[in-house]
Design an enzyme around this catalytic site. Structure first.
Site, PDB file in Angstrom:
ATOM      1  N   ASP A 103       0.849  -1.191   0.000  1.00  0.00           N
ATOM      2  CA  ASP A 103       0.000   0.000   0.000  1.00  0.00           C
ATOM      3  C   ASP A 103       0.889   1.248   0.000  1.00  0.00           C
ATOM      4  OD1 ASP A 103      -2.158  -1.711   0.245  1.00  0.00           O
ATOM      5  OD2 ASP A 103      -2.221  -1.527   2.433  1.00  0.00           O
TER       6      ASP A 103
HETATM    7  N1  URA Z   1      -1.038  -5.944   4.000  1.00  0.00           N
HETATM    8  C1  URA Z   1      -1.586  -4.701   3.977  1.00  0.00           C
HETATM    9  O1  URA Z   1      -2.639  -4.468   4.552  1.00  0.00           O
HETATM   10  N2  URA Z   1      -0.951  -3.742   3.287  1.00  0.00           N
HETATM   11  C2  URA Z   1       0.237  -3.955   2.650  1.00  0.00           C
HETATM   12  O2  URA Z   1       0.791  -3.014   2.073  1.00  0.00           O
HETATM   13  C3  URA Z   1       0.803  -5.232   2.701  1.00  0.00           C
HETATM   14  C4  URA Z   1       0.140  -6.218   3.384  1.00  0.00           C
END
Ligand code: URA
Length: 234
Positions: A103
């Site tokens: 993310d």
């Molecule tokens: N899980 C998440 O919620 N976000 C990420 O970026 C990676 C794993």
């Protein structure tokens, strides 16, 4: 391989642009100018320089980036900068892509490669590679939450509960979570389903490969054979 092809395969532009770089005497090997685009060079352990910056020849690029917050794992970002803006432009040019996505607000270990088979292998749901995250939680962690994460939590749209391989508290608000899958917002959704909330998320390890402590945020490095071995050995 001829010199034009060396530059072309390494992402230094179109064939025409690569020929021009060479003809303009901007390419050197071992300190000597190579101005003939058609000259044959051995790619074995080859290092070449473009405008005095030296690059190794690599048939495929395998890279590790210490991703900062505020960057999207996309070449065409919607709301933030692209992680590709942290890399030399030839990597995007030669087709390097993210091996799974983090993310925009997640930090830490991100792999990138132009080896389609490698990208597919490490993003395939069938290949269960452990990924270790450190989540900072809004509320204090407790045994019920850790138990739920280990036993499995049902996420919206998933047919069955997903369990963490390991879940342990490193502090009142610091959760170390190991998961095998790579589902959308997986860690945030799992922690929410267990009754808490992720405030910050950092990926520390994939397989047996840890984010090097010496690699600054926003910096990248090549993965060598030993790193690739560690990745598979996790
Ligand atoms: N899980 C998440 O919620 N976000 C990420 O970026 C990676 C794993």
């Amino acid at each position: 391989m001829n010199l034009e092809s060396v530059l072309f395969t390494q992402g230094f532009g179109s064939r025409r642009q690569c020929r021009a770089l060479i003809a303009d005497r901007r390419v050197t090997i071992g300190g000597a100018v190579h101005a003939d685009p058609d000259a044959e060079v051995s790619t074995e352990a080859l290092h070449f320089s473009v405008d005095d910056v030296t690059w190794p020849y690599r048939e495929h690029a395998y890279l590790l980036l210490n991703k900062p917050a505020g960057y999207e794992c996309s070449r065409d970002p919607q709301h933030h900068l692209s992680v590709f803006s942290l890399l030399p432009p030839q990597f995007a040019e030669r087709g390097v892509q993210c091996v799974g996505r983090l993310d925009q607000d997640t930090t830490g270990l991100l792999l990138l490669s132009d080896d389609g088979k490698f990208v597919h292998t490490f993003t395939s749901p069938k290949r269960k590679v452990p990924k270790v995250y450190l989540a900072t939680t809004r509320h204090p962690l407790d045994d019920a939450q850790l138990g739920a994460l280990r036993a499995g939590v049902l996420l919206h749209g998933e047919p069955k509960p997903i369990a963490a391989v390991a879940a342990q508290a490193r502090g009142e608000h610091a959760l170390e979570l190991t998961v095998l899958e790579g589902k959308y917002h997986q860690v945030k959704r799992m922690v929410a389903a267990a009754g808490n909330r992720v405030e910050a998320l950092h990926r520390e390890r994939i397989g047996g490969l840890s984010l090097p402590a010496t690699l600054a945020e926003g910096a990248w490095q090549w993965l060598d054979e030993a790193d690739l071995g560690s990745l598979r050995s996790g």
